[in-house]
Design an enzyme around this catalytic site. Structure first.
Site, short mmCIF file in Angstrom:
data_model
loop_
_atom_site.label_atom_id
_atom_site.label_comp_id
_atom_site.label_asym_id
_atom_site.label_seq_id
_atom_site.Cartn_x
_atom_site.Cartn_y
_atom_site.Cartn_z
N LYS A 116 0.84 -1.20 0.00
CA LYS A 116 0.00 0.00 0.00
C LYS A 116 0.88 1.26 0.00
O LYS A 116 0.51 2.27 -0.58
CB LYS A 116 -0.92 0.01 1.22
CG LYS A 116 -2.01 -1.07 1.21
CD LYS A 116 -3.00 -0.81 2.34
CE LYS A 116 -3.71 -2.04 2.84
NZ LYS A 116 -4.70 -2.61 1.97
N GLU A 200 -2.27 7.06 8.10
CA GLU A 200 -3.18 7.88 7.30
C GLU A 200 -4.08 8.68 8.20
O GLU A 200 -4.43 8.24 9.29
CB GLU A 200 -4.11 6.98 6.46
CG GLU A 200 -3.63 6.77 5.06
CD GLU A 200 -4.52 5.81 4.28
OE1 GLU A 200 -5.68 5.57 4.68
OE2 GLU A 200 -4.03 5.31 3.27
N HIS A 235 -13.70 -3.27 9.26
CA HIS A 235 -13.08 -2.81 8.01
C HIS A 235 -13.22 -3.82 6.90
O HIS A 235 -12.47 -3.81 5.93
CB HIS A 235 -11.61 -2.45 8.20
CG HIS A 235 -11.36 -1.47 9.28
ND1 HIS A 235 -11.90 -0.21 9.26
CD2 HIS A 235 -10.68 -1.57 10.44
CE1 HIS A 235 -11.54 0.44 10.35
NE2 HIS A 235 -10.81 -0.38 11.09
N ARG A 292 -6.83 -8.28 -8.61
CA ARG A 292 -7.46 -9.59 -8.76
C ARG A 292 -8.94 -9.39 -8.98
O ARG A 292 -9.44 -8.27 -8.92
CB ARG A 292 -7.26 -10.38 -7.48
CG ARG A 292 -7.76 -9.58 -6.26
CD ARG A 292 -7.87 -10.39 -5.02
NE ARG A 292 -7.85 -9.59 -3.82
CZ ARG A 292 -8.92 -9.05 -3.23
NH1 ARG A 292 -10.10 -9.19 -3.78
NH2 ARG A 292 -8.80 -8.36 -2.12
#
Ligand code: ADP
Ligand code: ADP
Ligand code: MG
Length: 672
Positions: A116, A200, A235, A292
């Site tokens: 990420k 973040e 999440h 994917r």
């Protein structure tokens, strides 16, 4: 086109890929682990080869073994599904080396998006908007903390290699940062073998909106519109829909073009998903790209009328994308609900067990491509059948229920109906919760954001009401029917000739989680009189077939299913699942109560942290142990104030389900 492919996965996605291959006349090879010898995916493929023991590391993640099987069986390509090896660049590379087509993007694109942090750095240069944060290589704890302080709380810590909602921690204030970082890194190394994290800004009330992209090897790249996956727990997505409610054409085009830019920046090929986090004002930021086929791809298939697995196969075989951007259209609305083996009432704790009884809503057969009747209204993608087990080794998803409607309101109504027809006994499932969720005001009113479930917790988890007389009557009828059967009589023919110990009146004590139901049954000539307090009604059984019962209760017809498990009666009626326990006066004579203060493993797993020592005096709720099971951490906390008398396991130990984890003595509570 390929004539034979190997499917390097299990469960519903392996079955899903096999269905398209069969329709296209392509032979399929399944691989399976020892516990999956009788699994559905093995049954639906043309060939199947055992690749190892149950743990994924020794079977579904054995790239070398899988490639060997592909070569030995003459497969020309490998479809990795999602999870497992689907985003493993080494596997994609190894396939190419072995002369096999990997049905997915090139290894370089997986690498670029795999971390990420690295993906964010790359997107920054491609001018795709990013959530403010730190995604650098320097992982010094002090530096990370100062970055978090600078960003401003709350912040979100994320494992760079993370996925499936794992390896994330929300940090509310600077003082909590250190322990959150440790716990995040521990989960990251355990789940992904890499403890790198990024920080973040944690957005409040955002929506998760993602774009399905598709690229071919001829430079073509399109977007197949968006999916709104805002409704999440831990999440991880619970409900997904397409199109996103309130999406404007301008915003759709802006997000679609940003997603195509992201895909092009990494030389993408095949199916991919660019995930954005969107503010209520319409601004959106890149979160990550999943390289994917996504779990929720069926909602896109339903609104576009396309088969994404067919597209994947065509692209992998070197064909051009079947359609251009301007030929793509949205038709109606689709919603997917993930049916999980989990217990929503216990913090969505995964559950394992055997699907002793499973009745699914009537599915309109899934027909992709050639169908002329328009999209199917109800589609179920499942990798399990009645009698199969959900084991602790793999993901606890039971099935995906996917519904199409002319518009959102119709899709929602059909979804609620389908969920009310879904019956599962043998393990905890989220079906009743999903039903409450899709019929709740916030969801039906499309007031969506990723905090929906938590914010509406009270409404979504109402305290259980009293079971009504119809539900109790169904349980009673099943019980009396069973007794009659075992007494050798014709179950429903002549209730007049049959007497229980010569008595005509009998007490039957049922109870559920919060209530006791002391019922009285009086045997009549062709019916029973059922009484509960001042409530009474005549009960007659009109039909019984398997679990299905039809009754006459007073002048009402009552229908339902009753599945019995010893003294537990699962009653499905009126779209609800009631669990009633019968206090059989003959059972359990002489058994003693389990002593209090036993702390046991909720499922098989591994101890990852011991947070207390023998002799410690602790408060109620003090975390004592952390165990990892089903790729998640579970904290075992003190059930009340007391003393830890002995530790029975150490870090790294495997524990069996139900094993006592530590000896704990509850403090004497002073009598009031
Ligand atoms: P999506 O973004 O499509 O919701 P998830 O991120 O939830 O997908 O993961 C898709 C599936 O892959 C889930 O079944 C999840 O349990 C599984 N999965 C995710 N990460 C991994 C991993 N590293 N190894 C194995 N399975 C994984
Ligand atoms: P995963 O790889 O596990 O899917 P993602 O980065 O896609 O991880 O994030 C998963 C979910 O976590 C998102 O769908 C969203 O609900 C939440 N999330 C991620 N980043 C943020 C953020 N910066 N602010 C608020 N919520 C976030
Ligand atoms: Mg994600």
């Amino acid at each position: 086109m390929f004539t034979k492919i190997l499917i390097a996965n299990r469960g519903e996605i392996a079955c899903r890929v096999a269905a398209t291959a069969r329709r296209m006349g392509i032979k399929t090879v399944a691989v399976y682990s020892e516990v999956d010898a009788n699994a559905k995916h093995v049954a639906v493929c043309d060939e199947a080869v055992l690749i190892g023991p149950a743990p994924a590391k020794e079977s579904y993640l054995r790239a070398d073994k899988i490639i060997e099987v592909a070569l030995a069986t003459g497969a020309q390509a490998i479809h990795p599904g999602y999870g497992f090896l689907s985003e493993n660049e080494g596997f994609a590379e190894a396939c190419a080396k072995a002369g096999l087509a990997f049905i997915g993007p090139p290894a370089s694109a997986i690498r670029a998006m795999g971390s990420k942090s690295a993906a964010k750095a790359l997107m920054e240069t491609a001018r795709v908007p990013l959530v403010p944060g730190y995604h650098g290589d320097d992982q010094d704890a002090g530096l990370l903390q100062s970055q978090a302080d600078k960003i401003g709380y709350p912040v979100l810590l994320k494992a760079s290699a993370g996925g499936g909602g794992k390896g994330m921690r929300i940090v509310e204030r600077s003082a909590d940062f250190k322990s959150a970082l440790e716990s995040c890194k521990r989960e990251a190394i355990n789940s992904f073998g890499d403890d790198k994290v990024l920080v973040e800004k944690y957005l409040t009330r955002p929506r998760h909106i993602e774009i399905q992209v598709f690229a071919d090897t001829h430079g073509g790249c399109v977007y197949l519109f968006e999916r709104d996956c805002s409704v999440q727990r831990r999440h991880q997505k619970v409900l997904e829909e397409a199109p996103a409610p309130d999406m404007t054409a301008e915003r759709r085009a802006a997000m679609g073009e940003a997603a195509v830019a992201a895909a092009k920046a990494v030389g993408y090929v095949g199916a991919g998903t660019v995930e954005f986090i969107a503010n209520q004002d319409g601004s959106f930021y890149f979160m990550e790209m999943n390289t994917r086929l996504q779990v929720e791809h069926p909602v896109t298939e339903m609104i576009t009328g396309l088969d994404l697995v067919e597209w994947q196969l065509r692209v992998a075989a070197g064909e051009k994308l079947p359609l251009r951007q301007e030929q793509l259209r949205i038709n109606g609305h689709a919603i997917e609900a993930r049916v999980y083996a989990e217990n929503p009432e216990k913090g969505f704790l995964p559950s394992i067990g055997t699907l002793r009884h499973m009745r699914t809503p009537a599915a309109v057969t899934f027909e992709l491509g050639g169908g002329t009747d328009g999209p199917a209204a109800v589609r179920i993608d499942s990798g399990v059948r009645e009698g199969d087990a959900i084991s602790p080794f793999y993901d606890p998803m039971i099935a995906k229920l996917i519904i199409w409607g002319e518009d959102r309101a119709q899709a929602l109504q059909r979804m609620a109906q389908a969920l009310s027809e879904y019956q599962i006994v043998g393990l905890a499932s989220n079906i009743a919760f999903l039903h409450r969720l899709v019929t709740s005001k916030p969801f039906s009113g499309a007031d969506l954001d990723t905090g929906l479930i938590e914010r509406h917790h009270a409404a979504l988890f109402p305290s259980a009401g009293q079971a009504g007389l119809p539900v109790l009557a169904l349980a009673v009828a099943a019980l009396l029917g069973d007794e009659k059967k075992s007494a050798g009589g014709d179950p429903w023919g002549d209730s007049d000739g049959w007497r229980m110990n010569g008595t005509l009146r009998r007490q039957l004590d049922f109870a559920d989680d919060g209530n006791a139901y002391p019922l009285t049954v009086s045997y009549g000539s062709d019916s029973w009189l059922l009484e509960l307090g001042t409530n009474q009604a005549l009960l007659q059984v009109t039909a019984r077939q398997g679990s299905r019962l039809s009754l006459k209760l007073g002048d009402h017809a009552v229908h339902g299913d009753v599945v019995r498990d010893g003294e537990t009666f699962h009653v499905f009626s009126d779209g609800k699942h009631a669990v009633l326990n019968w206090a059989d006066p003959l059972a359990h004579a002489g058994e003693s109560e389990a002593e209090g203060g036993r702390l046991t493993a909720p499922m098989p797993g591994k101890i990852v942290a011991v947070l207390t020592q023998a002799g410690a005096t602790v408060e109620a709720g003090t975390p004592l142990l952390i165990m990892e099971a089903m790729k998640m951490e579970h904290t075992i906390a003190a059930p009340g104030p007391g003393v830890v008398e002995d530790l029975l396991y150490a870090v790294g130990d495997q524990v069996a389900e139900g094993a006592q984890l530590l000896a704990f003595k509850l403090a004497e509570t002073s009598a009031a």
